[in-house]
Design an enzyme around this catalytic site. Structure first.
Site, PDB file in Angstrom:
ATOM      1  N   LEU A 161      61.448  37.383  52.509  1.00 55.78           N
ATOM      2  CA  LEU A 161      61.429  38.019  51.179  1.00 55.78           C
ATOM      3  C   LEU A 161      59.954  37.388  50.682  1.00 55.78           C
ATOM      4  CD1 LEU A 161      64.666  37.876  49.627  1.00 55.78           C
ATOM      5  CD2 LEU A 161      63.745  39.824  50.689  1.00 55.78           C
ATOM      6  N   ASP A 162      59.270  38.241  50.227  1.00 58.60           N
ATOM      7  CA  ASP A 162      57.981  37.515  49.450  1.00 58.60           C
ATOM      8  C   ASP A 162      58.370  36.516  48.399  1.00 58.60           C
ATOM      9  OD1 ASP A 162      56.515  39.580  50.690  1.00 58.60           O
ATOM     10  OD2 ASP A 162      56.542  41.093  49.012  1.00 58.60           O
ATOM     11  N   LYS A 163      57.362  35.682  48.086  1.00 53.32           N
ATOM     12  CA  LYS A 163      57.581  34.463  47.459  1.00 53.32           C
ATOM     13  C   LYS A 163      58.274  34.999  46.003  1.00 53.32           C
ATOM     14  CE  LYS A 163      55.149  30.760  45.045  1.00 53.32           C
ATOM     15  NZ  LYS A 163      53.647  30.270  44.804  1.00 53.32           N
TER      16      LYS A 163
END
Length: 317
Positions: free
Chosen positions: A149-151
């Site tokens: 997952l993106d930050k």
């Protein structure tokens, strides 16, 4: 567990070990074929066992993969000890564990925390928190993210506790046997109640981070299914299911359709009450490749997205 189908996993304070009993239907196979075809051990993993300190035994005697297995043989493989990447800093952070067994860890990732640290940057990350958890619990493994997952995206994230389960889930992804559902709050009122965005994605010229919809030659196939959950005056809560898993896929596809995610300034969104993209991985469905158990895991919207949805619902945003 039925004899022959059972897998003994010993990951605590030792190398990762699997043991099987050869069944009549498996009699007479080369050990190499037994491990590759019956137990789905990758070719690379077998090479690492041979050259990097692993071991294969049959009835407690070390053998080569040219051994011919017989009914009742007890086959054991010891994977080499895994090395933690030097740029992952073990960090004590709270983990919201949704599911755990000897092979798999599923976490509810908070926003603002990268899944893995940027190379060469000594930063806190989910990987570092997991490695600290492993060290505290005597699990000698490195970080194997099955999905990322993106930050600034929150929600369900799968981590393999050893390389074999990671390899198996890579194959499950290819067969589309791992299904992920997301919730996003987007700008504008999405008119279609449901639909599919089928548009190739590639790197945006001049950027190492940003992606864009591009032609089929330069881009990779990317397919996102969407369904409207609620419409508000100026925003829409949508549910999204991924058929592919390209970098920033949901963010790029929604922006391409003229409905960027609220807070996603990289792809045209505005920070209307939230300083991150309002995107959450809410449901994860999979069949465990080592137990054949079906799992459907859910996590509700985090508080920041919940508050934002409530504002739009009450026309307060």
């Amino acid at each position: 567990m039925e004899k022959g189908k059972g897998i003994l996993y010993r990951g605590l304070m030792s190398s990762i070990t699997f043991t099987w009993t050869v069944q009549p239907s498996e009699d007479g196979q080369l050990l190499r074929n037994y491990l590759r075809e019956e137990k789905r051990i990758s070719r690379r993993a077998l090479a690492d066992i041979k050259y990097k300190g692993g071991k294969i035994t049959v009835n407690d005697q070390e053998v080569t993969v040219r051994y011919v297995v017989a009914t009742g043989d007890v086959v054991t493989i010891n994977f080499p000890e895994e090395k933690v990447s030097e740029w992952i800093k073990p960090t004590m952070l709270p983990l919201d564990i949704v599911f755990e067994d000897d092979h798999l860890l599923v976490l509810n990732k908070p926003p603002y925390l990268p899944t893995i640290p940027s190379k060469g940057i000594n930063e806190e990350s989910l990987a570092g928190a997991v490695i600290h958890y492993y060290q505290e619990n005597g699990i000698r493994s490195t970080f194997h993210a099955i999905n990322r997952l993106d930050k600034n995206t929150s929600g369900l994230l799968m981590i393999g506790k050893h390389r074999h389960i990671h390899d198996l889930f890579v194959k499950e992804h290819v067969k589309k046997n791992v299904r992920r559902t997301y919730l996003a709050l987007v700008h504008g009122e999405v008119m279609d109640s449901s639909g599919t965005i089928d548009a190739p994605i590639g790197r945006k010229e001049g950027s190492i981070i940003e992606r864009t919809v591009t032609d089929a030659v330069d881009g990779q196939s990317a397919v996102t299914h969407f369904e409207v959950v609620e419409r508000y005056r100026g925003a829409t809560l949508v549910q999204l299911k991924l058929e592919t898993g390209r970098t920033h896929q949901i963010r790029v596809h929604l922006s391409h359709k003229g409905h960027p995610i609220i807070g996603d300034t990289l792809y045209g969104g505005r920070e209307d009450g939230i300083d991150r993209q309002a995107l959450h991985s809410s449901v994860l469905e999979f069949t465990h490749p080592l137990t054949d158990e079906v799992h459907i895991l859910r996590r509700p919207l985090p508080k920041d997205m919940e508050r934002l949805v409530e504002k739009w619902r009450n026309n307060l945003a």
